[in-house]
Design an enzyme around this catalytic site. Structure first.
Site, PDB file in Angstrom:
ATOM      1  N   SER A 105      93.692 -13.112  -1.784  1.00  0.00           N
ATOM      2  CA  SER A 105      93.417 -14.496  -1.383  1.00  0.00           C
ATOM      3  C   SER A 105      93.851 -15.528  -2.415  1.00  0.00           C
ATOM      4  O   SER A 105      93.913 -16.715  -2.122  1.00  0.00           O
ATOM      5  CB  SER A 105      91.926 -14.672  -1.076  1.00  0.00           C
ATOM      6  OG  SER A 105      91.133 -14.328  -2.199  1.00  0.00           O
ATOM      7  N   GLY A 155      95.792 -16.024  -6.760  1.00  0.00           N
ATOM      8  CA  GLY A 155      96.375 -15.432  -7.955  1.00  0.00           C
ATOM      9  C   GLY A 155      97.550 -14.514  -7.691  1.00  0.00           C
ATOM     10  O   GLY A 155      98.403 -14.792  -6.846  1.00  0.00           O
ATOM     11  N   TYR A 197      85.563  -2.771 -19.980  1.00  0.00           N
ATOM     12  CA  TYR A 197      86.718  -3.268 -19.226  1.00  0.00           C
ATOM     13  C   TYR A 197      87.930  -2.371 -19.443  1.00  0.00           C
ATOM     14  O   TYR A 197      88.641  -2.034 -18.489  1.00  0.00           O
ATOM     15  CB  TYR A 197      87.040  -4.705 -19.638  1.00  0.00           C
ATOM     16  CG  TYR A 197      88.265  -5.254 -18.943  1.00  0.00           C
ATOM     17  CD1 TYR A 197      88.276  -5.444 -17.562  1.00  0.00           C
ATOM     18  CD2 TYR A 197      89.406  -5.595 -19.666  1.00  0.00           C
ATOM     19  CE1 TYR A 197      89.395  -5.956 -16.918  1.00  0.00           C
ATOM     20  CE2 TYR A 197      90.533  -6.105 -19.028  1.00  0.00           C
ATOM     21  CZ  TYR A 197      90.524  -6.284 -17.649  1.00  0.00           C
ATOM     22  OH  TYR A 197      91.636  -6.778 -17.019  1.00  0.00           O
TER      23      TYR A 197
END
Length: 273
Positions: A14, A16, A164
């Site tokens: 949606s 980037g 991460y």
């Protein structure tokens, strides 16, 4: 058109990088399915799956299908894949772009942040790929492309943001293993990562605000690199960890100035580079 009549399924489509890839491939005739959670406007995030679909529909002759979904959940994955196949007849390319980021050190990493990153980045990517494989096996020149970094066991990358790093390397390990597993089926499985930071909502809202945005490139550079990768023969192009800039250099492109948000600012190298 090189992608005419091909169906491309993109998670996190949606905004980037995901939306940029959808726009690039739509221009080449692809049918695109963009998956995202945002269906209502959010002041902190650009657009929704529906506004993105309107933009993509204007970009080229291919059709676009926006689907609300959360790849942490099996039911959602099955709905995404079934709806894609029911609508377009199959899947030619899967782009595992959806990702969550949190750069907290270990002592400050909350369980819900850990679960979100690993639920989307690793679990979601694994089971999206699993669900798409039966359809990719039937496709001509099928590809899976993960937006994940080259594997690098330098402890520095783990020390800075362990949770991460583990989650993004998990996506890359999927590339490493799945490329070999799918080789007999001629499915190309590769990773793509940017050399510099990319001007996305994550960079603006979570990493460095406008300061970092001004030192970033636009998502178009990643989309252009993906375009060139996905044209390659899948049985020859698999198990690679590509960097956007290097792909474009192979195409004879040496001037990247037009990708810079602010050409007057020195670019910031991305994580894991």
């Amino acid at each position: 058109m090189s992608f005419e009549n091909k169906t491309v399924l993109i998670t996190g489509g949606s905004r980037g990088i995901g939306k940029a890839i959808a726009l690039r491939l739509a221009k080449e005739g692809a049918n695109t399915v963009i998956v995202g959670k945002t269906v209502e406007p959010n002041p902190k995030l650009e657009g929704t799956i529906y506004t993105a679909a309107e933009e993509i529909a204007k970009a080229g002759p291919g059709k676009v299908l926006p689907l609300q979904g959360d790849i942490r959940f099996e039911e959602s994955i099955q709905h995404i894949v079934k709806t894609t196949v029911d609508t377009f007849g199959g899947i030619d390319i899967l782009i595992n772009n959806a990702s969550a980021i949190n750069l907290s050190p270990t002592e400050h990493t909350e369980p819900k942040r850990w679960d979100l990153m690993h639920g989307i980045n690793v679990r979601g990517t694994f089971f999206m790929s699993q669900a798409a494989i039966p359809h990719l096996k039937k496709a001509h020149n099928p590809h899976i492309l993960n937006l994940s970094p080259p594997l690098n066991m330098d402890p520095a990358w783990f020390a800075k943001h362990l949770a991460y790093t583990m989650s993004k390397y998990g996506m890359s390990m999927i590339v490493l293993g799945l490329a070999e597993e799918m080789r007999p089926h001629r499915i190309g499985v590769n990773a793509l990562w940017p050399r510099t930071t990319i001007a996305t909502a994550a960079v603006k809202n979570l990493l460095g605000g406008d300061f970092l945005m001004q030192r970033s490139r636009t998502p178009d550079i990643v989309a252009d690199a993906a375009f060139h990768i996905l044209q390659r023969p899948s049985f020859e192009c698999t198990g690679n960890f590509f960097i956007d800039e290097e792909i474009l250099k192979e195409q004879g492109i040496t001037d990247f100035t037009h990708y810079a948000v602010n050409p007057d600012q020195k670019l910031m190298m991305d994580l894991f580079i």
